[in-house]
Scaffold this motif. Sequence first.
Motif, short mmCIF file in Angstrom:
data_model
loop_
_atom_site.label_atom_id
_atom_site.label_comp_id
_atom_site.label_asym_id
_atom_site.label_seq_id
_atom_site.Cartn_x
_atom_site.Cartn_y
_atom_site.Cartn_z
N PHE A 96 0.82 -1.21 0.00
CA PHE A 96 0.00 0.00 0.00
C PHE A 96 0.86 1.26 0.00
CE2 PHE A 96 -3.17 -3.08 1.46
CZ PHE A 96 -4.23 -2.75 0.62
N ALA A 97 2.01 1.21 0.62
CA ALA A 97 2.91 2.37 0.57
C ALA A 97 3.29 2.68 -0.87
CB ALA A 97 4.16 2.11 1.41
N GLY A 98 3.54 1.64 -1.65
CA GLY A 98 3.83 1.83 -3.06
C GLY A 98 2.64 2.39 -3.82
N LEU A 99 1.47 1.93 -3.47
CA LEU A 99 0.25 2.40 -4.12
C LEU A 99 0.03 3.89 -3.85
CD1 LEU A 99 -2.14 1.15 -5.78
CD2 LEU A 99 -3.37 0.99 -3.61
N TYR A 100 0.36 4.32 -2.63
CA TYR A 100 0.18 5.72 -2.26
C TYR A 100 1.35 6.60 -2.72
CZ TYR A 100 -3.22 3.63 0.97
OH TYR A 100 -4.27 2.92 1.52
N ALA A 101 2.40 5.98 -3.28
CA ALA A 101 3.60 6.71 -3.71
C ALA A 101 4.30 7.37 -2.53
CB ALA A 101 3.28 7.73 -4.79
N ALA A 107 9.58 3.01 3.81
CA ALA A 107 8.16 2.67 3.69
C ALA A 107 7.88 1.92 2.39
CB ALA A 107 7.32 3.94 3.75
N ASP A 108 8.45 2.41 1.30
CA ASP A 108 8.28 1.77 -0.01
C ASP A 108 9.65 1.39 -0.55
OD1 ASP A 108 7.59 0.92 -2.54
OD2 ASP A 108 7.43 2.93 -3.36
N PRO A 109 10.16 0.22 -0.15
CA PRO A 109 11.50 -0.20 -0.60
C PRO A 109 11.57 -0.53 -2.07
CG PRO A 109 10.44 -1.97 0.62
CD PRO A 109 9.54 -0.77 0.75
N MET A 110 10.43 -0.55 -2.77
CA MET A 110 10.44 -0.87 -4.19
C MET A 110 10.93 0.30 -5.04
SD MET A 110 9.53 -3.97 -4.08
CE MET A 110 9.56 -4.55 -2.40
N SER A 111 10.59 1.53 -4.66
CA SER A 111 11.03 2.67 -5.47
C SER A 111 10.95 4.01 -4.76
CB SER A 111 10.20 2.76 -6.76
OG SER A 111 8.91 3.27 -6.50
N GLY A 113 8.34 5.57 -3.92
CA GLY A 113 7.26 6.34 -4.52
C GLY A 113 7.50 6.80 -5.93
N ARG A 114 8.58 6.35 -6.57
CA ARG A 114 8.91 6.86 -7.91
C ARG A 114 8.22 6.07 -9.01
NH1 ARG A 114 15.24 8.70 -7.12
NH2 ARG A 114 14.77 10.06 -5.36
N GLN A 115 7.79 4.87 -8.71
CA GLN A 115 7.07 4.07 -9.69
C GLN A 115 5.68 3.75 -9.15
OE1 GLN A 115 9.00 1.72 -12.71
NE2 GLN A 115 10.20 0.80 -11.08
N MET A 116 4.74 3.54 -10.07
CA MET A 116 3.42 3.13 -9.63
C MET A 116 3.49 1.76 -8.98
SD MET A 116 1.55 2.07 -13.23
CE MET A 116 1.97 3.58 -14.07
N GLY A 117 2.49 1.43 -8.19
CA GLY A 117 2.45 0.14 -7.53
C GLY A 117 2.58 -1.00 -8.52
N GLY A 118 3.03 -2.15 -8.02
CA GLY A 118 3.16 -3.32 -8.87
C GLY A 118 4.54 -3.46 -9.49
N HIS A 119 5.42 -2.50 -9.25
CA HIS A 119 6.78 -2.56 -9.78
C HIS A 119 7.72 -2.89 -8.62
CE1 HIS A 119 4.59 -0.41 -12.85
NE2 HIS A 119 5.58 -0.65 -13.69
N THR A 583 15.22 3.08 -8.55
CA THR A 583 15.42 2.27 -7.35
C THR A 583 15.91 3.11 -6.18
OG1 THR A 583 17.72 1.72 -7.93
CG2 THR A 583 15.99 0.26 -8.78
N SER A 584 15.92 4.41 -6.36
CA SER A 584 16.40 5.34 -5.34
C SER A 584 17.78 4.95 -4.84
CB SER A 584 15.41 5.39 -4.17
OG SER A 584 15.65 6.52 -3.34
N GLY A 585 18.64 4.58 -5.79
CA GLY A 585 20.03 4.30 -5.47
C GLY A 585 20.31 2.93 -4.90
N THR A 586 19.39 1.97 -5.08
CA THR A 586 19.60 0.65 -4.48
C THR A 586 19.97 -0.42 -5.51
OG1 THR A 586 17.23 0.13 -4.60
CG2 THR A 586 18.02 1.16 -2.59
N GLN A 587 20.02 -0.07 -6.78
CA GLN A 587 20.54 -0.96 -7.81
C GLN A 587 21.37 -0.14 -8.78
OE1 GLN A 587 17.61 -3.40 -9.81
NE2 GLN A 587 17.04 -4.49 -7.95
N LYS A 588 22.35 -0.80 -9.40
CA LYS A 588 23.16 -0.12 -10.42
C LYS A 588 23.58 -1.14 -11.46
CE LYS A 588 27.53 -0.55 -7.82
NZ LYS A 588 28.63 0.19 -7.17
#
Length: 816
Positions: A96-101, A107-111, A113-119, A583-588
């Motif tokens: 849900f954190a990803g969904l809310y950006a 809170a949103d370790p996926m991105s 808030g930079r990508q829409m949910g599901g990524h 990835t907010s600096g978590t992949q390269k």
Amino acid sequence: MNVKTSATSQEQLSFNQFKSEVLNDYKIAVISRECSLLGRREVLTGKAKFGIFGDGKEVPQLAMAKAFKKGDFRSGYYRDQTFMMAIGELTPQQFFAGLYAHPDLKADPMSAGRQMGGHFQTHSLDEKGQFKNLTEQYNSSSDISPTAGQMPRMLGIAQASKMFRKLPALNKPKFSNNGNEISWGTIGNASTSEGVFFETFNAAGVLQVPLIISVWDDAYGISVPAKFQTTKENISEILKGFQRDEKNKGYEIFVVEGYNYAKLVDTYNKAAKIAREEHVPVLIHVTDLTQPQGHSTSGSHERYKSKERLIWERQHDCISKMRDWIIEFELNDTEGNSLKFVDSEEELIKIEKEAKKTVNQAKREAWADFLNPIKEQRSTLLQLLENVASKSKNKAFILKLKNDLAEIPDPSRKDNLSTARKAAVYVRDEESFEKAQLQNWITTSLSKEQYKYSSHLYSTTNQNVFHVKEELPKYNDNAELVDGRIIIKENFDKLFSKHPDLFIFGEDSGNIGDVNQGLVGLQEKYGKLRVSDTGIREATIVGQGIGMALRGLRPIAEIQYLDYLLYAIQILSDDLATLHYRTSGTQKAPLIVRTRGHRLEGIWHSGSPMGAIVHMLRGMHVLVPRNMTKAAGFYNTLLECDEPALIIENLNGYRLKEKLPINLGEFKTPIGVVETIKTGKDITVVSYGSTLKIVEEVVNSLTQVDIDIEIIDVQTLLPFDINHDIVKSIQKTNRLLIIDEDVPGGASAYILNEILEKQNAYLFLDSKPVTLTAKDHRTAYGTDGDYFSKPNAEDIFECIYKIMQEVNPLKFKQLY
């Protein structure tokens, strides 16, 4: 959940483990489905912008997760939430954190808030930007939205396993365990219609790499049914020709219903064994899946699915089918005792109720965590507005802004900042302590909030390009003059010896040493794995590089000519260039892409789409060396860095003579630094690449008419002149000409913007700045075609002469 105890202890333990696993899987599936259902509601009620969910795909993703091991990598698409939950890398609250950006990585370790949910993704880097031990964690490369865009990188991830297994000298234990890692790809059935799917599928079959592709087949692509998507409406049917046999290498292909839990688990385990042990690619076509809420929150699937199809989907929902299987499951142990997963349906109802409660709680907590900081920010701002209004002649207007903001039930950061900036207009002519407080709040908040959405486009570690010191080429007193291709080849030779994890691959790169002979003899010296040929498939050449770089290797992906880069521009732009940012600096993925341009031989081999490249590849460095020594220096620099880059070698320079340096592999060309290659007093001429040679040819002619030009080589377009040396030249000459082979408004417009707006060079200009570019059309074939298409020596001379004529018309008479 009682099980009779008359079975042997081993059988009892085995069945209890199995039972526990099945029921836990069911719980994860129900939690995931509930996230999808509540997620859609959050979008429709306005709390989230857009929703695209994994409902209907839960059960096969559970099976995939069972075969997925630490060290493996996923390269998937935006419906794999159940899989991510099953491997423990996604919680409902994070969903849900990803969904809310939520723009907070915790809170949103996926991105963040930079990508829409599901990524989805996992973190490959620690807080210092260094690779973690990837063999000790489950890995997921970061998803992108463009359909099938995940396929090319999937290939490179798998190829890295092949390299680690075949080349023990790599010895990188935190990146691989003897190449046992699988690259797991997922894709929707409709997206298999994309060209990059077929390109990747073919390449993986040729390379024989450990890759498993799961096709989630729900018979639709948004609203378009399979009969309009795929020949025979069946992707595995039309790919049968790739099936391996006794005489030919190829794929192993499985077809399995997406609601059959037991068969799915068995299929995925078989596939994993083949891929992991034999390094054979596998296709798993998962059929008979559903999409209970339709494609996304943009519409309803009732608009395009028949009543019969909707009924069928309800009947074949994978979770419902799994539920029925759990209830009906029964077997007898060796003593004839009946073993069941559940004694009654009530046990499943209890799991379902607990799952709903878990998801509801997660949703509430995620929303509170997202909203509370914004409300706190608003509370501070409301007080500031109250204070500034009390001292302002525009009190009523400011209080109106304040009250409107206070009435918003769920404010956004935009609401807060927009209100504050509007209020600042009302007090622009006033002076007060309260106004100063408001101004300070605005500037501080803007900076703080902007960082949340703008950071990590480029590396901020001590491995970024700005930490590499320039090292000049060194020469003997009697330095030999050689073809430029010799310098680039000898430099690569040094680099391959120095960096055992360096690889280069592309069309004609291996056996013949590239079409311009910059790699001659290196395959024979370093082997076919390190210097290799590929098929004609630019998108997956880049994909190979991205995937290998994600796994700690240092690949150079070669695209034969600059205009061929267009085949791969989507992958470069949407995947590689955005990776560190999204990835907010978590992949390269520090991939180097090598190509060459400006051949001047007709439309297709002389294109110079630099404007498009500069605009689409933000997040990469774009380097444009004028000769092979400069190019070699860029390679030397980049291999000390952790950022991706594109190097465009000068195609006209391979057989031009240059002095052979004695410190090959060591000298370094600085990135972001221009070079003044001729000083002068009358006008600053800025260019790059092969055009510089034409500019230099004009110098003598200009000298004859008493015009003294200063020539500056840009060297790198991204980044551009970080020391602002060009404006220092303009301060002296007071005039500017930019020469470029791109079309009008292309790279020349970018360069002009950098110089005038960012360096404020307009302050020192006594003449209008001029750009001299190619014509609007592409280059026509032949010597005459080139002459009338791109800037030639006469064009350059006359353009400079005309600028000086305006300065002194008596001295510089009309030419014709």
